[in-house]
Structures are given as C-alpha cells and as structure tokens.
Design a protein around this motif. Structure first.
Motif, PDB file in Angstrom:
ATOM      1  N   GLU A 195       0.508  -0.740  -0.279  1.00 36.05           N
ATOM      2  CA  GLU A 195      -0.360   0.153  -0.102  1.00 36.05           C
ATOM      3  C   GLU A 195       0.807   1.077   0.052  1.00 36.05           C
ATOM      4  OE1 GLU A 195      -2.578  -3.186   1.810  1.00 36.05           O
ATOM      5  OE2 GLU A 195      -0.165  -2.622   1.747  1.00 36.05           O
ATOM      6  N   GLU A 196       2.005   1.376   0.989  1.00 33.90           N
ATOM      7  CA  GLU A 196       2.537   2.132   0.917  1.00 33.90           C
ATOM      8  C   GLU A 196       3.140   2.688  -0.719  1.00 33.90           C
ATOM      9  OE1 GLU A 196       4.337   2.662   5.087  1.00 33.90           O
ATOM     10  OE2 GLU A 196       5.577   1.161   4.142  1.00 33.90           O
ATOM     11  N   ALA A 197       4.531   1.565  -1.430  1.00 29.88           N
ATOM     12  CA  ALA A 197       5.005   1.642  -2.460  1.00 29.88           C
ATOM     13  C   ALA A 197       3.484   2.026  -3.414  1.00 29.88           C
ATOM     14  CB  ALA A 197       5.103   0.225  -3.138  1.00 29.88           C
ATOM     15  N   LEU A 198       2.527   1.710  -3.117  1.00 24.68           N
ATOM     16  CA  LEU A 198       1.854   2.663  -4.230  1.00 24.68           C
ATOM     17  C   LEU A 198       1.135   3.646  -4.507  1.00 24.68           C
ATOM     18  CD1 LEU A 198      -0.206   2.008  -7.038  1.00 24.68           C
ATOM     19  CD2 LEU A 198      -1.935   0.366  -5.568  1.00 24.68           C
ATOM     20  N   ALA A 199       1.064   3.613  -2.485  1.00 23.80           N
ATOM     21  CA  ALA A 199       0.556   5.427  -2.638  1.00 23.80           C
ATOM     22  C   ALA A 199       1.814   6.280  -3.191  1.00 23.80           C
ATOM     23  CB  ALA A 199       0.390   5.045  -1.056  1.00 23.80           C
ATOM     24  N   LEU A 200       3.056   5.730  -2.815  1.00 20.12           N
ATOM     25  CA  LEU A 200       4.204   6.844  -2.659  1.00 20.12           C
ATOM     26  C   LEU A 200       4.027   7.277  -4.395  1.00 20.12           C
ATOM     27  CD1 LEU A 200       6.579   8.460  -2.637  1.00 20.12           C
ATOM     28  CD2 LEU A 200       7.743   6.369  -2.142  1.00 20.12           C
ATOM     29  N   ARG A 201       3.599   5.923  -5.249  1.00 22.37           N
ATOM     30  CA  ARG A 201       4.565   6.251  -6.955  1.00 22.37           C
ATOM     31  C   ARG A 201       3.326   6.944  -7.072  1.00 22.37           C
ATOM     32  NH1 ARG A 201       5.281   3.992 -12.058  1.00 22.37           N
ATOM     33  NH2 ARG A 201       3.230   3.561 -13.084  1.00 22.37           N
ATOM     34  N   ASN A 202       1.815   6.743  -6.739  1.00 21.12           N
ATOM     35  CA  ASN A 202       0.714   7.869  -7.160  1.00 21.12           C
ATOM     36  C   ASN A 202       1.120   9.097  -6.247  1.00 21.12           C
ATOM     37  OD1 ASN A 202      -0.642   6.099  -8.417  1.00 21.12           O
ATOM     38  ND2 ASN A 202      -2.001   4.848  -6.791  1.00 21.12           N
ATOM     39  N   GLN A 203       1.784   9.394  -5.435  1.00 22.08           N
ATOM     40  CA  GLN A 203       1.662  10.196  -4.721  1.00 22.08           C
ATOM     41  C   GLN A 203       2.243  11.407  -5.374  1.00 22.08           C
ATOM     42  OE1 GLN A 203       2.238  11.239  -1.031  1.00 22.08           O
ATOM     43  NE2 GLN A 203       4.477  12.374  -1.109  1.00 22.08           N
ATOM     44  N   ILE A 204       3.892  11.090  -6.274  1.00 15.07           N
ATOM     45  CA  ILE A 204       4.988  11.539  -7.060  1.00 15.07           C
ATOM     46  C   ILE A 204       4.363  11.724  -8.541  1.00 15.07           C
ATOM     47  CG2 ILE A 204       6.933  11.226  -8.489  1.00 15.07           C
ATOM     48  CD1 ILE A 204       8.062   8.776  -5.929  1.00 15.07           C
ATOM     49  N   LEU A 205       3.716  10.993  -8.650  1.00 19.53           N
ATOM     50  CA  LEU A 205       2.851  11.308 -10.395  1.00 19.53           C
ATOM     51  C   LEU A 205       1.834  13.307 -10.059  1.00 19.53           C
ATOM     52  CD1 LEU A 205       2.363   7.767 -12.140  1.00 19.53           C
ATOM     53  CD2 LEU A 205       3.796   9.018 -12.758  1.00 19.53           C
ATOM     54  N   GLU A 206       1.108  12.794  -8.692  1.00 23.65           N
ATOM     55  CA  GLU A 206      -0.173  13.572  -8.004  1.00 23.65           C
ATOM     56  C   GLU A 206       1.115  15.284  -8.348  1.00 23.65           C
ATOM     57  OE1 GLU A 206      -2.426  16.050  -6.927  1.00 23.65           O
ATOM     58  OE2 GLU A 206      -0.449  15.404  -4.931  1.00 23.65           O
ATOM     59  N   ILE A 252      15.465   5.604  -4.360  1.00 23.07           N
ATOM     60  CA  ILE A 252      15.100   7.223  -5.188  1.00 23.07           C
ATOM     61  C   ILE A 252      15.659   6.806  -5.979  1.00 23.07           C
ATOM     62  CG2 ILE A 252      17.557   7.335  -3.575  1.00 23.07           C
ATOM     63  CD1 ILE A 252      15.468   9.885  -2.998  1.00 23.07           C
ATOM     64  N   ALA A 253      16.615   5.822  -6.443  1.00 31.13           N
ATOM     65  CA  ALA A 253      17.071   5.302  -8.167  1.00 31.13           C
ATOM     66  C   ALA A 253      15.932   5.097  -8.663  1.00 31.13           C
ATOM     67  CB  ALA A 253      17.446   4.218  -8.254  1.00 31.13           C
ATOM     68  N   GLU A 254      14.460   4.462  -8.188  1.00 32.86           N
ATOM     69  CA  GLU A 254      13.611   4.215  -9.014  1.00 32.86           C
ATOM     70  C   GLU A 254      12.556   5.278  -8.799  1.00 32.86           C
ATOM     71  OE1 GLU A 254      13.041   2.157 -10.227  1.00 32.86           O
ATOM     72  OE2 GLU A 254      14.134   0.189 -10.275  1.00 32.86           O
ATOM     73  N   MET A 255      13.022   6.172  -7.773  1.00 32.64           N
ATOM     74  CA  MET A 255      12.095   7.372  -7.676  1.00 32.64           C
ATOM     75  C   MET A 255      12.476   8.407  -8.757  1.00 32.64           C
ATOM     76  SD  MET A 255      11.154   8.211  -3.679  1.00 32.64           S
ATOM     77  CE  MET A 255      11.079  10.098  -3.771  1.00 32.64           C
ATOM     78  N   GLU A 256      13.879   9.142  -9.244  1.00 32.54           N
ATOM     79  CA  GLU A 256      14.267   9.491 -10.304  1.00 32.54           C
ATOM     80  C   GLU A 256      14.055   9.095 -11.513  1.00 32.54           C
ATOM     81  OE1 GLU A 256      17.137  10.803 -12.612  1.00 32.54           O
ATOM     82  OE2 GLU A 256      16.909   8.873 -12.217  1.00 32.54           O
ATOM     83  N   GLU A 257      13.919   7.921 -11.508  1.00 31.85           N
ATOM     84  CA  GLU A 257      13.589   7.497 -12.983  1.00 31.85           C
ATOM     85  C   GLU A 257      12.705   7.951 -13.146  1.00 31.85           C
ATOM     86  OE1 GLU A 257      13.702   3.376 -14.619  1.00 31.85           O
ATOM     87  OE2 GLU A 257      15.805   4.186 -14.900  1.00 31.85           O
ATOM     88  N   LEU A 258      11.127   7.003 -12.425  1.00 32.89           N
ATOM     89  CA  LEU A 258       9.923   7.327 -12.720  1.00 32.89           C
ATOM     90  C   LEU A 258       9.817   9.154 -12.434  1.00 32.89           C
ATOM     91  CD1 LEU A 258       6.894   7.051 -12.352  1.00 32.89           C
ATOM     92  CD2 LEU A 258       6.795   6.633 -10.393  1.00 32.89           C
ATOM     93  N   ILE A 259       9.738   9.789 -11.418  1.00 38.98           N
ATOM     94  CA  ILE A 259      10.237  11.495 -12.172  1.00 38.98           C
ATOM     95  C   ILE A 259      10.721  11.798 -13.450  1.00 38.98           C
ATOM     96  CG2 ILE A 259      10.918  14.100 -10.847  1.00 38.98           C
ATOM     97  CD1 ILE A 259      11.222  11.591  -7.940  1.00 38.98           C
ATOM     98  N   GLY A 293       7.269   0.688 -22.583  1.00 41.64           N
ATOM     99  CA  GLY A 293       8.504   1.426 -21.826  1.00 41.64           C
ATOM    100  C   GLY A 293       7.749   1.481 -20.701  1.00 41.64           C
ATOM    101  N   VAL A 294       7.801   2.028 -19.542  1.00 40.15           N
ATOM    102  CA  VAL A 294       7.515   2.348 -18.405  1.00 40.15           C
ATOM    103  C   VAL A 294       6.151   3.244 -18.552  1.00 40.15           C
ATOM    104  CG1 VAL A 294       8.015   3.596 -16.398  1.00 40.15           C
ATOM    105  CG2 VAL A 294       9.509   2.954 -17.081  1.00 40.15           C
ATOM    106  N   ASP A 295       5.300   2.680 -17.784  1.00 40.02           N
ATOM    107  CA  ASP A 295       3.939   3.207 -17.383  1.00 40.02           C
ATOM    108  C   ASP A 295       3.901   4.257 -16.336  1.00 40.02           C
ATOM    109  OD1 ASP A 295       1.809   3.893 -17.220  1.00 40.02           O
ATOM    110  OD2 ASP A 295       0.502   1.512 -16.910  1.00 40.02           O
ATOM    111  N   THR A 296       4.019   5.243 -17.002  1.00 34.63           N
ATOM    112  CA  THR A 296       3.166   6.599 -15.682  1.00 34.63           C
ATOM    113  C   THR A 296       1.772   6.846 -15.987  1.00 34.63           C
ATOM    114  OG1 THR A 296       4.459   8.326 -17.244  1.00 34.63           O
ATOM    115  CG2 THR A 296       5.790   6.975 -15.879  1.00 34.63           C
ATOM    116  N   THR A 297       0.946   5.760 -15.736  1.00 37.33           N
ATOM    117  CA  THR A 297      -0.544   5.978 -15.121  1.00 37.33           C
ATOM    118  C   THR A 297      -0.309   6.740 -13.787  1.00 37.33           C
ATOM    119  OG1 THR A 297      -0.933   4.680 -18.056  1.00 37.33           O
ATOM    120  CG2 THR A 297      -2.796   6.000 -16.217  1.00 37.33           C
TER     121      THR A 297
END
Length: 470
Positions: free
Chosen positions: A140-151, A184-191, A431-435
C-alpha cells in the motif's frame, strides 16, 4: 472475549505472521501436518504475503502492485488462514489471542507455534515525521508513493506560485541502506520520465534528495562500491547528503542537521518525504512470554527453537525471520546474528520445517541453521545496479540482471514469477507506464458528486485550503 470462530479441533501448528518466512513454513508444512492428523493455521492482518524486495520496483512502475504479493488462501489450500492480528501469545497456556477484522478478540489454541511476525519500519521521535512521512514496508505504501509522485508532478505543472511549485517538486528520502538507494533511484527514474512527458515542466524543476546519517551509504557493499554509487546517483541529479539527519518535519518543513558538529544543514519544504531508515522487530515479540533480547527480537537457538532463557529450548516453540534473533554461525552477521533479509528468512524457514518434523514426528534429525551469505545486489532502475553476488563486484547492466534474476527465483509461486517476468518483458517493449491512479484517498467523490453530496478533500487539497486560509 468473543467466542472462537469455527476452527479445526485437530492438533495445530500455529504460524504467527504470513510474510516471506511464514508463507514458506506454511507451504512446506501444510500437507505434511494434514497427512499426520494435524492442521496448520496462519494468522496475519493481511490476506497476502508481500515480497518486499520488489517494493522499489512497484514505485518505479516496473511491477504491478498486485504481482508483488502472494495470496495466502490461493496457495495454502491445505491450511487454515485467519485474517487478524495476534496481540498476545501465552506459550504457558498454548494459546494466541487474535483481534479480528471487527475488533473482537478470540483465542486460538496450539500444539506448536512458529513466530514469523516479521519487522516494522523503525522510526525516531522526530516532530512532524508521522504526519509528513511515508515508509516502504507495505504494498500500500509503495503504490501510494508512486501515485503521490505522479500527482505532485501533474499538480505542480499548473502552479503559478514558485514556492509552492518547488515544494511539490521536492522529493526527499531518509535512509541510505539498500532499500533507500533502490527506492530513490526508482523515484528519480519515474520523476524524470513523467516530467519528460509534460511540456510545462523542465527536468531542472525537480529536486531529489537522499539523506543519510552515516558517513557512507549501503554498508552491505564495499566502501569503493558505495562511493561509486554516490557518484552515480549524483550524476542523475540526486543530492546525496551524508552525515546528515532529519531533525523536524512539521508542516512538511524539513530541517536537517549535520551529524558531525550538530550544525544546521538546511531547511526547505517538501511534500514528499520517504522514510527507509531501518527496521525493527515486530512489537508482538514483547507481547509474549518468550525471552526477548535488547533489540526487541525473540531469542532462538541455531536450531530455530525458541530459547527458554536458561540455556535450553521451549518445547513446541519455534521462530525465524526478522522477528527473531537467529545466531549466524558463519560469524559474519552483525552482533553474531543473521541480518534481516529475504535470503535468510526463506532458508531459515526451510530448516525450521525440517527440525519441527524431526521433533514432533521423529522424522529426520535436528540440525542447526547455517548459511553463508550469497552476497547482495541492488537494482537502481532499468539497466542500472550494484552488488557483490558470490563475492563478485558488479555494477550496471550485469548487476541489474543479477538483481532481477535472483529475485525472480526467490519470489514464491510460479504464477507470481510468470506475471512479474512477463511484465518486465512488456516494459522493455512498450516502456515504463506512468499512468497515475487518482483519488485513492477519496474513492467515493465521483459518487458523492453524482448524488449531490460534498466531495471529501484529499491530503494536498486540505493543505492548499489551509495555506489559502492563513
């Protein structure tokens, strides 16, 4: 206390915790115990096991959240699964007290108990941390963090106030261990990927910060490799602040201090604060009548039997994984104990099963747990990694492949492996899905609007309202 729900009256092996170690024990014991006239019962608040090494990849979008978990009922067909929280264990009375989903408590009797309750995020009394931060121990934390970054990225693209935009686009992670560096590396790539798709933002708008209290990161690898990782992260635009600690996070205003001389190391606002600064054994350990060592872990012997505190073992009491202090007979573990990771948990679980069968049913001999670490490897985004598997220092693509290969094998259940690997293949093609999945905090808003009700405010909407009202 409420009446006990309908459970098997057969002699019970009670497994407290359905994480990696608990699931492994249950899978290997369930049919064997059933065939011998008993029953295996697994109790956990969640109906699934989370494969925690994959949480950073869930954040990065390489793995679907539901593929990083293993459903207990689907894969424990010969066992009882109880969704609830064990609050106490009385080995003297051979009972465990469980709090069900409705809050009612009941007792489960047992013949043998296996303590595999795992670990929780370790935090410190930092003012504002509980309100501003998020950990990375659950799906739940991982999914929430991903969506928070994109939001935050999407919202920042429409902001006109420079200070508010900077706050929204500042992403901070505290803790430079394996999990922290991978995250942090995965966050950077997503950002970077998300910003590249938004014409209203530039890559320079984002600020990504890694805070580590020690003078180096990743103590599991060599000092040379750790230095190389810092250089790699910095080359990707990540600020790496060593010998630095978080002292306050009130209202998302982060105050840092220099650990060398306790001087001010900077103050700034950040909407995203991730905490990966270590783990602590489940607090359940102290709610038992088992001996517990200074770090809050249950004391077990090398045979994975719970110690009696007088040099012997308690009959019918077993334990392994992060909630237990398991002696490392190789002498490599810090303080003489095995480090809390999946590599040890899975192997300890297998040895525990063999020893329990030997003691309870006279099948085989009791043996001590001994495992020489295979080394560690971390993924830091597609094609990037670092590690020392089997003593060989790797980085880049070889380390990334070793990381994915090892964890694909370690992930329980063939169907889970298939889903994860097929997802990786799809990502290489498309490619990476950023939905972004929106409104997870307020899922009923669409219905409320349709029904003429007042929509609820999410976290950032509440913050915006508070700021405008000041």
């Amino acid at each position: 206390m409420a009446n006990t729900p309908h459970l098997s009256p057969k002699p019970r092996v009670l497994i407290v915790g359905g994480g990696y170690a608990g699931l492994t024990v249950a899978r290997k014991l369930q049919k064997l115990v059933k065939d011998r006239g008993g029953v295996v019962t697994v109790v956990d608040p969640r109906p699934y096991m989370t494969y925690q090494p994959f949480l950073p990849e869930v954040v990065g979008g390489h793995i679907e959240a539901r593929h990083a978990v293993v459903d207990l009922r689907t894969h424990l067909k010969h066992a009882e699964v109880v969704q609830g929280k064990v609050t106490r264990v009385s080995h003297e009375n051979r009972t465990a007290t469980v709090e069900g989903e409705d809050g009612a408590e009941f007792e489960i009797p047992y013949q043998d108990v296996v303590m595999t309750a795992g670990a929780n995020t370790r935090t410190f009394p930092i003012e504002g941390l509980a309100e501003a931060g998020i950990g990375l121990k659950t799906i739940e934390e991982a999914l929430a963090l991903r969506n928070q970054i994109l939001e935050r990225i999407e919202t920042a693209a429409l902001m006109t106030d420079p200070a508010q935009r900077a706050r929204a686009l500042t992403f901070v992670l505290v803790g430079g261990g394996f999990a922290g560096v991978e995250t942090i590396a995965e966050m950077e790539e997503l950002i970077r990927t998300a910003i590249s798709k938004n014409t209203r933002l530039a890559q320079s708008d984002a600020r990504i910060v890694l805070v580590e209290a020690m003078g180096r990161i990743m103590p599991e690898v060599s000092a040379e490799q750790a230095t190389e990782v810092v250089a790699h992260l910095e080359s990707r635009g990540i600020e790496v602040l060593l010998n630095t600690s978080l002292s306050s996070a009130v209202d998302n205003e982060l105050k840092l201090i220099n650990m060398t001389d306790k001087s001010d190391a900077g103050t700034f606002f950040a909407d995203t604060l991730v905490w990966t600064a270590g783990v602590a054994a489940s607090g359940l350990a102290r709610q038992t009548d088992f001996p517990v060592e200074e770090r809050g872990r249950i004391e077990v012997t090398p045979t994975l039997q719970i110690a009696d505190g007088a040099g012997g073992v308690l009959e019918g009491a077993w334990g392994c994984g992060d909630v237990c202090a398991v002696p490392d007979l190789t002498g490599d573990g810090p303080g003489g104990m095995c480090v809390p990771n999946a590599q040890h948990a899975g192997r300890q679980a297998k040895q525990l099963v063999a020893n329990l069968l030997a003691v309870r049913f006279g099948e085989g001999a009791v043996e001590e747990y001994y495992h020489k670490s295979l080394g560690t490897v971390a993924g830091m985004g597609v094609g990037k990694g670092v590690g020392n598997p089997l003593g060989v220092q790797l980085k880049g693509i070889p380390a990334w492949l070793a990381h994915r290969g090892y964890h694909a094998m370690a992930l329980p259940m063939l169907e889970r492996k298939s889903r994860v690997v097929s997802g990786w293949i799809q990502e290489l093609i498309w490619g990476v899905d950023t939905t972004q999945v929106k409104n997870l905090e307020t899922p009923r808003n669409a219905f409320l609007e349709a029904a003429g009700g007042e929509p609820a405010l999410g976290r950032f909407a509440k913050q915006a309202k508070q700021l405008t009202s000041k």
